[in-house]
Design an enzyme around this catalytic site. Structure first.
Site: not given
Ligand SMILES: CCC/C=C/C(=O)SCCNC(=O)CCNC(=O)[C@H](O)C(C)(C)COP(=O)([O-])OP(=O)([O-])OC[C@H]1O[C@@H](n2cnc3c(N)ncnc32)[C@H](O)[C@@H]1OP(=O)([O-])[O-]
Length: 719
Positions: A103, A123
């Site tokens: 976004e 999301e």
């Molecule tokens: C109001 C506005 C509206 C917007 C809403 C949003 O954006 S909602 C969000 C929309 N976004 C998503 O849904 C994306 C969610 N994330 C993912 O899909 C994957 O993490 C990745 C593809 C970014 C990286 O994959 P990868 O296999 O390389 O790595 P991995 O998956 O092992 O993660 C490594 C570490 O980072 C941590 N962490 C990751 N993301 C977040 C986060 N957003 N936050 C906090 N922490 C996060 C994860 O817990 C882990 O921590 P740990 O265990 O080391 O303490």
């Protein structure tokens, strides 16, 4: 949390610095807001590039902050300021641009992505919607149908797909930030009005209502009872029908209805639970971060039945050479053809060449002598497996690790017949093994940490979600599922029908109820296990009446179906009747109704009308109750492990979080009360008796699930 540099004399380079994924925490939001203000206010600055540290643009809003109400700088205002600014802002996307991260990129005037980057609005998978303008800007940029697809599914797309859809302006194999800087210098002279997505006219297809209706139906079918995808559709509809500012208001209202919902909490819990489960720890202190797994290049799979084939495909798909062993020529040939066919179809779907050269098929066990690991997937028969493990001990070089794919037999008993008990463990795949994501790694009491580390790392390499568990009959998943299916059978005896039980479970969110699932899997699987464990067949104690075994209530109804040849879909009838053997359309069968009526008459059971509430409580509270026992017995380390097993191996609805999270949501006190109530009514069902751990947690004031571990710590671990 955001670095500011002036480059080439006239460009502001803003770098998000919140490793590992540069999530938009409140500190990062503050940082970007300040740096954007500075760049827009500095007359020397002619354009701005935003990028992320460590070659990752941004993984979205910081999910950890969702546990509390959103505070600090608003993303919506920040994004509106970026877009409305008079200086071109370019997003340099490396790694990921997801959720709020994408976004942010949509608010920029241009988007340059690295060819390996992935973009999307996931999301919805967290029970939310893209509420920082995503539902309003994306349809204006790429059209309503494509935006609906991305927003309602949360799918990530590759940079190439993003370019095709118009989500990015350019992709590069070079450093995206460097490219964006060069791009920015050229963009300075260009007008910005057509680059502000919120001001673009919405490209509306003529049959808008029909489109929204079709997508709504699709979503309701796929994700029964899940709120977020429907809210996403409503938000995109607002984008299609309202001016931008009103659409934004609607987006925000819809987000407010989701933000503190139990579904959003459950889905966000699942996100972290999956990551927590990967971080295994053994009582010795050995853990994921301090034990090096072996590098596996050559594997052997023994047995080419359904499981063995799926395992062979999973291994070959990630570049491991596989020697597959069978005992008979015909079985070997059938297995060979199936494995090759599966690998070819899989490769075609992924647009790659099938790595058939990695496969070798043999009738000789001697051929496995030089492999790094063996995964045994023969018939579920202890004496057969013991014989095989003895032979493997003799044949394999001393460094070969031995794993069994048993779904519940004693892994340590197998280790005990080998010359290397510390190099034996379980790798319990779920059927079909090349599709199902779950891998239970069973740590026997003698399994070395390297043996466990290697299984966990190999599972991850195969794309599995791996959970380390202790050794007990059925391990975690199958041990618990038995209590659930037992309850379902007892409910039939008491007056329910298979379709009532399944209906309640499907309404709860399971894709398939317990009986439809049993028909799909085949009733003979459980029958064989019950015969082996003396619950039915010739080994039953003649003093036991048909509905009691080993002093407890037992339902012989599934055995009666098997005796009649009703093995499920494959025989055209089981708990339901099908159009033909192998058919999939389940219809209620009057013969089953008759069988149940006869059974109740024979054992003087007065049938009663059973409410959906009782069906759900009996099936699911007993499941959680056994989960508590698994924790107190030290078979699983934490509730997250159990929930991940149920989400990925047993189709537990993700928006309910898993059996342990669900019990936590219902309230442990209530679960305890209801179990006491049902146990009182059915004292001959020990699984309904509340576990000690549940009672202990309730006595401690029902702490949140993340704190249960503190109460379990004192107990003995079997990992
Ligand atoms: C109001 C506005 C509206 C917007 C809403 C949003 O954006 S909602 C969000 C929309 N976004 C998503 O849904 C994306 C969610 N994330 C993912 O899909 C994957 O993490 C990745 C593809 C970014 C990286 O994959 P990868 O296999 O390389 O790595 P991995 O998956 O092992 O993660 C490594 C570490 O980072 C941590 N962490 C990751 N993301 C977040 C986060 N957003 N936050 C906090 N922490 C996060 C994860 O817990 C882990 O921590 P740990 O265990 O080391 O303490």
């Amino acid at each position: 949390m955001a670095r500011y540099e002036l480059v080439k004399g006239s460009l502001a380079l803003i770098t998000l610095t919140n490793p590992p994924v540069n999530a938009l925490s409140s500190a990062v939001r503050y940082g970007i807001t300040e740096k954007i203000k500075r760049a827009l206010g500095d007359p020397k600055v002619k354009a701005v590039v935003i990028c992320g540290e460590n070659e990752r643009f941004c993984g979205g809003a910081d999910i950890r902050e969702f546990a509390a109400p959103m505070r600090g700088h608003s993303l919506v205002m920040l994004f509106d300021d970026i877009e409305a600014g008079e200086k071109p802002v370019i997003a340099a996307i490396e790694g990921v641009a997801l959720g709020g991260g994408f976004e942010l990129a949509l608010a920029c005037h241009y988007r340059i992505a690295h060819s390996k980057a992935r973009l999307g609005l996931p999301e919805v998978t967290l029970g939310l919607l893209p509420a920082a303008g995503g539902t309003q800007r994306l349809p204006r940029l790429i059209g309503i149908p494509a935006a609906l697809e991305l927003i309602t599914t949360g799918h990530h797309v590759s940079a190439q797909e993003a370019l095709k859809l118009g989500m990015v302006d350019q992709i590069t194999d070079e450093n995206a930030c460097k490219m964006a800087v060069e791009f920015a210098l050229r963009a300075v002279a260009k007008p910005l009005s057509s680059r502000r997505i919120s001001t673009l006219t919405m490209p509306c297809p003529p049959n808008l209502d029909a489109l929204f209706e079709a997508v709504t139906m699709q979503v309701q079918k796929k994700a029964r009872g899940v709120m977020a995808p429907l809210a996403c559709i409503q938000a995109v509809r607002a984008a299609a029908t309202l001016p931008y500012s009103k659409g934004m208001k609607r987006e925000s209202e819809l987000m407010a209805s989701l933000f503190s919902s139990s579904q959003a909490r459950a889905l966000q819990y699942c996100f972290f639970a999956q990551r927590t489960a990967g971080k295994w720890t053994l009582p010795s202190g050995a853990q994921w971060s301090n034990i090096k797994p072996r590098d596996i290049r050559r594997a052997a799979v023994i047995g080419l039945g359904t499981m063995g084939r799926g395992i062979a495909v999973s291994l070959a798909r990630v570049g491991i050479s596989v020697i597959a062993v069978e005992t008979e020529k015909k079985l070997l040939e059938t297995g060979r053809q199936m494995v090759i066919g599966m690998l070819e179809r899989d490769a075609k779907r992924r647009g790659v060449t099938a790595s058939l050269y990695l496969l070798q098929f043999t009738l000789s066990l001697q051929d496995v002598k030089d492999v790094d690991i063996v995964i045994e997937a023969v018939f579920e028969d202890m004496s057969l497996k013991k014989r095989l493990f003895r032979d493997l001990s003799k044949v394999c070089r001393p460094s070969t690790l031995l794993y069994t794919n048993t779904s519940g037999l004693d892994v340590d008993a197998l280790a005990g017949v080998t010359d290397r008990p510390h190099m034996v463990a379980g790798m319990h795949f779920f059927s079909p093994a090349h599709v199902m994501k779950l891998l239970e790694v069973i740590c026997g009491p003698r399994s070395s940490s390297e043996t466990i580390a290697t299984a966990m790392s190999l599972g991850k390499r195969m794309g599995k979600v791996c959970v380390a568990v202790g050794n007990c009959p059925g391990f975690v998943g199958n041990r618990m599922v038995k209590t659930y299916t037992d309850q379902a059978n007892f409910l039939l005896e008491e007056g329910a029908t298979p379709e009532q039980v399944d209906g309640a479970l499907e309404e709860f969110g399971f894709a398939m109820g317990v009986f439809r699932m049993s028909d799909l899997a085949g009733l003979d699987v459980g029958w064989r296990i019950r015969k082996e464990s003396g619950l039915t067949g010739p080994d039953v104690d003649p003093k036991d009446p048909p509905h009691r075994r080993q002093g407890h209530r037992y339902s012989p109804i599934p055995d009666m179906l098997c005796e009649q040849g009703r093995m499920g879909q494959k025989t055209g009838c089981g708990w339901y009747v099908y159009e033909k053997p192998g058919g999939t359309e389940a219809k209620p069968d009057p013969l089953i109704q008759k069988l149940l009526e006869g059974y109740r008459v024979r054992y003087s059971i007065q049938p009663r009308k059973i409410s959906s509430q009782e069906l759900i409580e009996r099936c699911l509270y007993v499941l959680a109750n056994e989960g508590f026992r698994v924790l107190e017995d030290g078979i699983a380390v934490q509730p997250e492990d159990i929930d991940v097993i149920y989400l990925f191996g047993y189709g537990f609805p993700r928006h309910r979080g898993g059996p342990m999270f669900y019990a936590n949501m219902v309230g442990l006190g209530r679960v305890l009360d209801r179990l006491e109530h049902y146990h009182h009514a059915h004292p001959d069902v020990p699984h309904l008796k509340p576990s000690q751990l549940l009672k202990k947690l309730v006595a401690c004031g029902s702490p949140p699930i993340q704190k249960w571990k503190e109460h379990i710590k004192t107990m003995h671990s079997h990992l």
